[in-house]
Enzyme design. Structure first.
Site, PDB file in Angstrom:
ATOM      1  N   CYS A 175     -15.716  14.046   4.215  1.00  0.00           N
ATOM      2  CA  CYS A 175     -15.533  13.720   2.771  1.00  0.00           C
ATOM      3  C   CYS A 175     -15.517  14.927   1.718  1.00  0.00           C
ATOM      4  O   CYS A 175     -16.449  15.599   1.772  1.00  0.00           O
ATOM      5  CB  CYS A 175     -16.393  12.717   2.302  1.00  0.00           C
ATOM      6  SG  CYS A 175     -16.474  12.376   0.475  1.00  0.00           S
ATOM      7  N   VAL A 193       0.773  -1.262  -0.160  1.00  0.00           N
ATOM      8  CA  VAL A 193       0.093  -0.060  -0.082  1.00  0.00           C
ATOM      9  C   VAL A 193       0.780   1.224   0.076  1.00  0.00           C
ATOM     10  O   VAL A 193       0.409   2.368  -0.059  1.00  0.00           O
ATOM     11  CB  VAL A 193      -1.080  -0.036   1.266  1.00  0.00           C
ATOM     12  CG1 VAL A 193      -1.852  -1.299   1.014  1.00  0.00           C
ATOM     13  CG2 VAL A 193      -0.236  -0.115   2.521  1.00  0.00           C
ATOM     14  N   HIS A 228      -4.028  -4.442  -2.884  1.00  0.00           N
ATOM     15  CA  HIS A 228      -4.701  -4.224  -1.618  1.00  0.00           C
ATOM     16  C   HIS A 228      -4.693  -2.818  -1.093  1.00  0.00           C
ATOM     17  O   HIS A 228      -4.793  -2.229   0.012  1.00  0.00           O
ATOM     18  CB  HIS A 228      -3.609  -4.826  -0.516  1.00  0.00           C
ATOM     19  CG  HIS A 228      -3.613  -6.220  -0.455  1.00  0.00           C
ATOM     20  ND1 HIS A 228      -2.464  -6.783  -0.181  1.00  0.00           N
ATOM     21  CD2 HIS A 228      -4.421  -7.200  -1.116  1.00  0.00           C
ATOM     22  CE1 HIS A 228      -2.778  -8.339  -0.129  1.00  0.00           C
ATOM     23  NE2 HIS A 228      -3.978  -8.566  -0.847  1.00  0.00           N
TER      24      HIS A 228
END
Ligand code: APR
Length: 235
Positions: free
Chosen positions: A137, A94, A110
């Site tokens: 968000c 990652v 992943h």
């Protein structure tokens, strides 16, 4: 004769020499925290602040100027740029070291530490800083629903159709710096072994070494540039 089709799988071992801990080596991440506490959907539902803390610390380490792509990342980026046939680098990592090394035909199965995902609107946003239980968000404005864009145990890895299509066509498969213990990535070699040349590059033997045609043991910064040179010399 078209150039062979190549699929390369990498794991945490390719980033070890850049200073990022692996998971299962001595002193690795899973010797410090339990998967059940920080890397499952249940952990996130139970204690999201703890999960954010784990990924915030890893994101912060990735921002350390001392953490840079190493010779193995750079060699794979050169291979991507120069390989005339089909090519796909599938990483379980990652971190963004393959991206920063310049790899283009790259897929993070992943997920990615430097991205956040909204559990409300599903938008994925580049994210270099901390996440918390109150983060809003940027896409929908909803607060408190942001999570790391990382695949947890029990979740489905990303872009599996694209990976399956590449494996169906590959003539050469190499696994670099992975213990070969976590599926579905651990099963890729068995999927292609009957028709592709398979090579494992790792500092040690692994439980999966016996499944490969060839094993090249040593540090990734030594073995990967040599492997890339051998591949390019043969085209
Ligand atoms: N060069 C080459 N290989 C190395 C090096 C190095 N310098 N250092 C370590 N390795 C090898 C180890 O021998 C080991 O086989 O890298 C491998 C690292 O294995 P893991 O720590 O299990 O990491 P990985 O295989 O990527 O884990 C797979 O498990 O926890 C989940 O989602 C997480 O993507 C991760 C997945």
């Amino acid at each position: 004769m078209p150039a062979p089709s190549l699929v390369i799988l990498t794991g945490a071992g390719i980033s070890a020499e850049s200073g990022l801990a692996t998971f299962r080596d001595a002193g690795g991440l899973w010797s410090r925290v339990r998967i059940e506490d920080v890397a499952t959907p249940e952990a996130f539902a139970r204690d999201p602040a703890r999960v954010h803390g784990f990924y915030n610390a890893r994101r912060e380490q990735l921002a350390d100027p001392a953490v840079q792509p190493n010779a193995a990342h750079r060699a794979l980026a050169e291979l991507d740029a120069r390989w005339p046939g089909d090519f796909l680098l599938v990483t379980q990592n990652v971190d963004d070291l393959h991206d920063r090394a310049g790899s283009k035909r790259l897929l993070h199965m992943h997920g990615e530490l430097r991205k956040a995902r909204c559990t409300r609107c599903a938008a994925v946003t580049p994210w270099a800083g901390d996440l918390s239980t109150t983060t809003s968000c940027p896409a929908c404005g909803g607060a408190g629903g942001m999570r790391p864009h990382v695949v947890w145990f029990g979740e489905i890895p990303l872009e599996m159709d694209r990976i399956a299509a590449a494996l169906d066509e590959c003539d050469i498969f190499a696994a670099i710096g992975t213990s070969g213990l976590v599926h579905p990535a651990a099963g890729f070699v068995a999927e292609v072994a009957h028709r592709a040349r398979t090579v494992e590059l790792n500092v040690d033997r692994t439980d999966g070494t016996r499944l490969f045609d060839e094993a090249r043991h040593g540090k990734a910064t030594d073995t990967v540039p040599r492997f890339v040179a051998d591949l390019l010399a043969a085209t």
